[in-house]
Design a protein around this motif. Structure first.
Motif, PDB file in Angstrom:
ATOM      1  N   TYR A  73       1.001  -1.552  -0.301  1.00 60.70           N
ATOM      2  CA  TYR A  73      -0.037   0.097   0.045  1.00 60.70           C
ATOM      3  C   TYR A  73       0.482   1.519   0.038  1.00 60.70           C
ATOM      4  O   TYR A  73       0.602   2.368  -0.961  1.00 60.70           O
ATOM      5  CB  TYR A  73      -0.604   0.282   0.653  1.00 60.70           C
ATOM      6  CG  TYR A  73      -2.158  -0.580   1.734  1.00 60.70           C
ATOM      7  CD1 TYR A  73      -3.451  -0.297   0.594  1.00 60.70           C
ATOM      8  CD2 TYR A  73      -2.681  -1.461   1.348  1.00 60.70           C
ATOM      9  CE1 TYR A  73      -4.802  -0.516  -0.467  1.00 60.70           C
ATOM     10  CE2 TYR A  73      -3.924  -2.314   1.696  1.00 60.70           C
ATOM     11  CZ  TYR A  73      -4.969  -1.664   0.634  1.00 60.70           C
ATOM     12  OH  TYR A  73      -5.969  -2.153   0.895  1.00 60.70           O
ATOM     13  N   PHE A  74       2.212   1.220   0.993  1.00 60.32           N
ATOM     14  CA  PHE A  74       2.887   2.332   0.614  1.00 60.32           C
ATOM     15  C   PHE A  74       3.766   2.508  -0.627  1.00 60.32           C
ATOM     16  O   PHE A  74       3.699   3.262  -0.519  1.00 60.32           O
ATOM     17  CB  PHE A  74       3.749   2.602   1.908  1.00 60.32           C
ATOM     18  CG  PHE A  74       3.136   2.714   3.851  1.00 60.32           C
ATOM     19  CD1 PHE A  74       1.877   4.130   3.632  1.00 60.32           C
ATOM     20  CD2 PHE A  74       2.773   2.138   4.551  1.00 60.32           C
ATOM     21  CE1 PHE A  74       0.805   4.143   4.928  1.00 60.32           C
ATOM     22  CE2 PHE A  74       1.700   2.266   5.987  1.00 60.32           C
ATOM     23  CZ  PHE A  74       1.354   3.243   5.815  1.00 60.32           C
ATOM     24  N   ARG A  75       3.934   1.460  -0.495  1.00 58.82           N
ATOM     25  CA  ARG A  75       5.116   1.689  -2.496  1.00 58.82           C
ATOM     26  C   ARG A  75       4.222   2.229  -3.403  1.00 58.82           C
ATOM     27  O   ARG A  75       4.534   3.215  -3.551  1.00 58.82           O
ATOM     28  CB  ARG A  75       5.834   0.398  -2.327  1.00 58.82           C
ATOM     29  CG  ARG A  75       6.735   0.090  -3.679  1.00 58.82           C
ATOM     30  CD  ARG A  75       6.779  -0.929  -4.068  1.00 58.82           C
ATOM     31  NE  ARG A  75       8.005  -1.501  -2.857  1.00 58.82           N
ATOM     32  CZ  ARG A  75       7.434  -2.895  -2.140  1.00 58.82           C
ATOM     33  NH1 ARG A  75       6.745  -3.564  -2.873  1.00 58.82           N
ATOM     34  NH2 ARG A  75       8.586  -3.171  -1.099  1.00 58.82           N
ATOM     35  N   LYS A  76       2.801   1.713  -3.276  1.00 57.53           N
ATOM     36  CA  LYS A  76       2.135   2.083  -4.436  1.00 57.53           C
ATOM     37  C   LYS A  76       1.906   3.852  -4.276  1.00 57.53           C
ATOM     38  O   LYS A  76       1.125   5.007  -5.327  1.00 57.53           O
ATOM     39  CB  LYS A  76       0.668   1.651  -4.528  1.00 57.53           C
ATOM     40  CG  LYS A  76       0.610   0.133  -5.151  1.00 57.53           C
ATOM     41  CD  LYS A  76      -0.424  -0.837  -5.318  1.00 57.53           C
ATOM     42  CE  LYS A  76      -0.606  -1.775  -5.494  1.00 57.53           C
ATOM     43  NZ  LYS A  76      -2.009  -2.540  -5.452  1.00 57.53           N
ATOM     44  N   ILE A  96      -2.134  12.266   2.797  1.00 57.61           N
ATOM     45  CA  ILE A  96      -3.106  11.195   2.309  1.00 57.61           C
ATOM     46  C   ILE A  96      -4.260  11.546   3.475  1.00 57.61           C
ATOM     47  O   ILE A  96      -6.024  10.703   2.735  1.00 57.61           O
ATOM     48  CB  ILE A  96      -2.016   9.544   2.558  1.00 57.61           C
ATOM     49  CG1 ILE A  96      -1.641   9.617   1.231  1.00 57.61           C
ATOM     50  CG2 ILE A  96      -3.752   8.421   2.932  1.00 57.61           C
ATOM     51  CD1 ILE A  96      -0.590   8.680   2.053  1.00 57.61           C
ATOM     52  N   ILE A  97      -4.504  11.094   4.505  1.00 57.21           N
ATOM     53  CA  ILE A  97      -5.365  12.293   5.731  1.00 57.21           C
ATOM     54  C   ILE A  97      -6.434  12.550   5.332  1.00 57.21           C
ATOM     55  O   ILE A  97      -7.819  12.744   5.364  1.00 57.21           O
ATOM     56  CB  ILE A  97      -4.719  11.984   6.890  1.00 57.21           C
ATOM     57  CG1 ILE A  97      -3.846  11.212   7.150  1.00 57.21           C
ATOM     58  CG2 ILE A  97      -5.779  11.956   8.347  1.00 57.21           C
ATOM     59  CD1 ILE A  97      -2.945  11.163   9.181  1.00 57.21           C
ATOM     60  N   HIS A 249      -5.915  -3.519   8.654  1.00 57.77           N
ATOM     61  CA  HIS A 249      -6.529  -3.673   7.874  1.00 57.77           C
ATOM     62  C   HIS A 249      -8.662  -4.386   7.811  1.00 57.77           C
ATOM     63  O   HIS A 249      -8.852  -4.204   6.912  1.00 57.77           O
ATOM     64  CB  HIS A 249      -5.966  -4.586   7.200  1.00 57.77           C
ATOM     65  CG  HIS A 249      -4.502  -4.483   5.975  1.00 57.77           C
ATOM     66  ND1 HIS A 249      -5.114  -4.357   5.318  1.00 57.77           N
ATOM     67  CD2 HIS A 249      -3.204  -3.981   7.223  1.00 57.77           C
ATOM     68  CE1 HIS A 249      -3.247  -3.801   4.457  1.00 57.77           C
ATOM     69  NE2 HIS A 249      -2.335  -3.548   5.775  1.00 57.77           N
ATOM     70  N   VAL A 250      -8.435  -4.814   8.968  1.00 56.56           N
ATOM     71  CA  VAL A 250     -10.189  -5.731   9.127  1.00 56.56           C
ATOM     72  C   VAL A 250     -11.072  -4.648   9.171  1.00 56.56           C
ATOM     73  O   VAL A 250     -11.581  -4.229   8.951  1.00 56.56           O
ATOM     74  CB  VAL A 250      -9.959  -6.872   9.781  1.00 56.56           C
ATOM     75  CG1 VAL A 250     -10.989  -6.843  10.167  1.00 56.56           C
ATOM     76  CG2 VAL A 250      -9.173  -7.631   9.676  1.00 56.56           C
ATOM     77  N   LEU A 294      -5.360   4.523   2.988  1.00 59.99           N
ATOM     78  CA  LEU A 294      -5.584   3.610   1.578  1.00 59.99           C
ATOM     79  C   LEU A 294      -6.161   2.973   1.242  1.00 59.99           C
ATOM     80  O   LEU A 294      -6.261   2.217   0.320  1.00 59.99           O
ATOM     81  CB  LEU A 294      -4.085   3.531   1.561  1.00 59.99           C
ATOM     82  CG  LEU A 294      -2.690   4.429   2.062  1.00 59.99           C
ATOM     83  CD1 LEU A 294      -0.968   4.449   1.485  1.00 59.99           C
ATOM     84  CD2 LEU A 294      -2.600   5.806   0.934  1.00 59.99           C
ATOM     85  N   ILE A 295      -5.816   1.952   2.769  1.00 61.24           N
ATOM     86  CA  ILE A 295      -7.448   0.139   3.077  1.00 61.24           C
ATOM     87  C   ILE A 295      -8.509   1.156   2.047  1.00 61.24           C
ATOM     88  O   ILE A 295      -8.763   0.420   0.662  1.00 61.24           O
ATOM     89  CB  ILE A 295      -7.029  -0.209   4.458  1.00 61.24           C
ATOM     90  CG1 ILE A 295      -5.652  -0.433   3.948  1.00 61.24           C
ATOM     91  CG2 ILE A 295      -7.714  -1.287   3.945  1.00 61.24           C
ATOM     92  CD1 ILE A 295      -5.307  -0.834   5.900  1.00 61.24           C
TER      93      ILE A 295
END
Lengths: 512, 512
Positions: A73-76, A96-97, A249-250, A294-295
């Motif tokens: 996610y961070f790489r992208k 991002i936030i 993530h969940v 990002l998620i």
């Protein structure tokens, strides 16, 4: 018994003592702060700390361990990934936030009258989180059980100053670690209809929380609204481990709320000055909140903090001015970023609900409210900096929350607040007891407390010279004896119990 | 024993535990507030209350009873005098005060290193004032004596967080009312070299205070500097009686400080809303302060307040949100007027130093500091809303003052407060215990408390499971046993004792 009825307004006891009044709407489901925040930092000071947070994110970086998905996610998103270390361009996490995280959101409750707003001027109070030990009504300190856990849900449910039943109030140590999350989520649902938090000990336990919450709210509501919050703790300094990342993530993928809460102990998991603690807390928090966006862009996320100083003589953690300053400073950082803020609460080093517990809890609680907190965890019950929950202190803290809640109403300076006409009648040297202005207001003018004694010395002595914990002890007993479980659809209850049974059948028994 | 030595800085215990360090300068004689005030009222709100105060002064007026000299001062200044009732044109009192009252002044101490500034960002803490009862080290509640009074002077003297020894800390009920003021003023002079307050029970007792204080400081200093303060209480609502006016005249005419302090009990000596209480407090305060300036322009005067709410179930006075709001609002009124502000302090309804005492004292104390208080009375020792002084609570309150004092330092955001270089060494997941930034700061980084326990549960249990008052009890005993009287010129001491002997010989014995 409608303890949480109209008369309640804000007071802990006020609600209860007026419970014989005619039925009315329930107490406000959350508070709206009508006083300013206490901004301890200048604008330049806040900017300097923000700059230092960006320095940490850019020059030192943060490790995201054992979770390749996060690195991807961070790489992208454009971050530099070196092994598990991620370095962020200055301003990247902030952007991002700010692009998608809500500044304010609503968390649903099983009872729609108890939905809460989180963010802005709204304040939501919830109980202690995570105590392995309990100090019970016999004064014994022992490991907590599921009965204790459910009792504190019940007390939270019927206390008007508590808006939310929190999460792992205390650890039900009589149930295997691998299974207890099921009983805890069920306890929140069954013994209260206020909003709650779910499990975060691993990804699959978080998923069980999602499944049970979805059963309660239905797929449509669950998929489009925030129905449960999860506490996400990085491993300070500057590390997120696998369990935290899986849980994050969940929750985020399901559009549920993440309470991203770094925990800095000065001189151990971070430096010793409040300014440097603030910079680290904010850097760690921003990284986790950015990941949530990002998620699933727009998923609710809260900036949470926990911080302690040290007693350098004993090496023990303490909460004095350093922690107070971190709370106030992080409130400012949070508002400038534009996300809801979580901190708390009624915290003390004391082992018993004595004078020290009162001093420390009241101050920490007050600074959290003055910080502009939106979601207050640890608002009641804490001893030993959260290692132990006390029944007596729970109600004493709730009583203090009642008084602080009224403080948050501010001062009404509209014309009707003044009494010039009555002075003309009363005159210099007169008494306002029978003044019209007094008679029109005396019923609701003041915070009414029973747990906090205001008898004369002689009355107090003749009533048994009880201290505050002794009065609270009696009150806990009465409240639990008279508790009426909130209504639940029998079909839902059965479905939840079936789900738990099915899951427990396949889970191993593990106590560690 | 130099308890109040260099290591002291601000902490109660920090001072003491480092007393074996090499001798150094004494602790700062007063605090300088480096955090903002907490302004609970908007600018419009403050203006509305000021307007209402002027309405009271102009339309209702204030009675000055049994003191024709006062009426004459006001008549000459242009007020309307009808019998003992004085009505002031809008803005008149404000103008008189702003024309000559100092915004900040210095009060001299017997030890020049302990002179204090009163006003602006300076904060001076002093003990409880006026308790008839004491809760002693055996837990007995009894009438206070001159021995208790002198003991509290001693404790105030050697506690670094106490900058001033106050006035009538407790009533020495074993000495006739007509004579005890002499012993009290002598106690302040003999057992401490910090600044103090004098007698105000009548004009001639105030004059005895002037005479003794002049002996201590010499005529030249006494005639040109503030060497003693006197508490002036109107009889709310809107009345000043003879004793208060006589005392005010003696202090002001001698250029000594008047602490003009109205006391409003909501629903009794004033209306029930905070806004209306504020308007009355300010009107009464302005009238007294204006009088001080008419008597001697430029004489130091302080706006003081005291306020309570009511428990409407029992009729008992309480200090919850109404009192907190009055403290914060009066701080704002005081700054807009441009005079020093007095309020306080560690106040509680509790009869014993229990959890309730801790909660209530900490909150009230904190709001006084956030109000921008300049002279804080009742900072330590108070139980029963000031009816009783407790040895144990005195030291517990002082400990809390130490932590709050560090809070008032604010947050340093200069470059050296940050630790970026150490993160490069420590890395994510590292420990800051041995970091350079930590090692350079750990000795002074934190508030160190002994009275406030931060041991592990097991250590605390094995050390006897003491609660906070039990620890304080032992500490009081040690402090009093080891007390060394501050030096005094033997000639002065003899002269003071002669003066007292001479006065006592002509005064009647009266216990009421």
């Amino acid at each position: 018994m409608a303890r949480d009825s109209q008369g309640a307004r804000r007071g802990g006891r006020r609600g209860r003592q007026e419970r014989t009044d005619e039925p009315g709407p329930i107490a406000p489901p959350y508070l709206t702060r009508q006083i300013p925040t206490f901004d301890i930092l200048s604008e330049e000071g806040v900017a300097r700390i923000e700059e230092e947070s960006e320095n940490l994110l850019c020059e030192i970086g943060i490790e995201f361990r054992d979770h390749p998905e996060t690195l991807e996610y961070f790489r992208k998103a454009g971050a530099t990934v070196e092994g598990v270390l991620v370095k962020f361009e200055r301003g990247m996490c902030r952007e991002i936030i700010q692009n998608s995280a809500p500044t304010t959101f609503q968390q649903h409750a099983r009872n729609p009258e108890r939905h809460v707003m989180i963010g802005g001027d709204a304040m939501v109070f919830s109980p202690l989180y995570g105590a392995p030990f309990v100090r019970d009504l016999d004064g014994e300190r022992r490991y907590a059980t599921i009965d204790d856990f459910n009792n504190f849900i019940r007390l939270s449910h019927q206390t008007p100053t508590m808006h939310h039943t929190g999460g792992t109030i205390c650890e039900p140590t009589d149930i295997p670690v691998s299974k207890r999350h099921l009983d805890m989520v069920y306890g929140h649902i069954r013994h209260s209809d206020k909003p709650f938090m779910g499990a975060v000990t691993s990804g699959w336990q978080a998923q069980d929380t999602m499944d049970m919450t979805r059963m309660v709210f239905g797929a449509e509501t669950f998929d489009s609204q925030c129905c449960v919050l999860g506490m996400i703790n990085p491993t300070s300094p500057l590390v997120y481990d696998k369990d935290a990342l899986e849980s994050l993530h969940v929750y985020a993928a399901n559009g549920q709320g993440t309470v991203v809460t770094p925990f800095v102990i000065a001189g151990a998991s971070g430096p010793v000055t409040p300014a440097s603690m603030l910079a680290q807390l904010f850097a760690e928090g921003m990284a986790g909140m950015a990941l949530s966006q990002l998620i699933r862009p727009g998923s609710p996320t809260i900036f949470g903090i926990n911080s302690m100083g040290l007693n350098m003589r004993t090496g023990a953690p303490v909460r004095f001015d350093e922690s107070w300053k971190c709370v106030l400073g992080c409130g400012q950082l949070s508002r400038r970023l534009g996300v809801p803020f979580r901190c708390g609460g009624a915290s003390t080093n004391s082992k018993i609900p004595d004078a020290q517990a009162g001093y420390e809890s009241a101050l920490y609680l007050n600074y959290t409210v003055q910080s502009g907190v939106n979601f207050l965890i640890h608002a009641a019950g804490s001893l030993e900096l959260g290692l132990c929950i006390s029944y007596e202190k729970f109600l004493l803290d709730c009583e203090m929350l009642g008084a602080i809640s009224l403080m948050a109403d501010g001062i009404d300076t509209s014309d009707s607040a003044f009494a010039l006409a009555d002075y003309a009648v009363t005159g210099p040297g007169g008494n306002f007891l029978a003044a019209e202005h007094t008679l029109a207001r005396y019923k609701t003018a003041f915070f009414q407390s029973e747990l906090f004694d205001s008898l004369s010395f002689e009355q107090w002595r003749d009533a048994g010279s009880n201290d505050a914990p002794a009065r609270a002890n009696l009150d806990v007993q009465t409240q639990l004896a008279n508790f009426e479980e909130p209504a639940i659809d029998p079909g839902l209850d059965e479905a939840l119990l079936d789900f738990i049974k099915t899951r427990k059948a396949v889970l191993p028994d593990s106590y560690v």
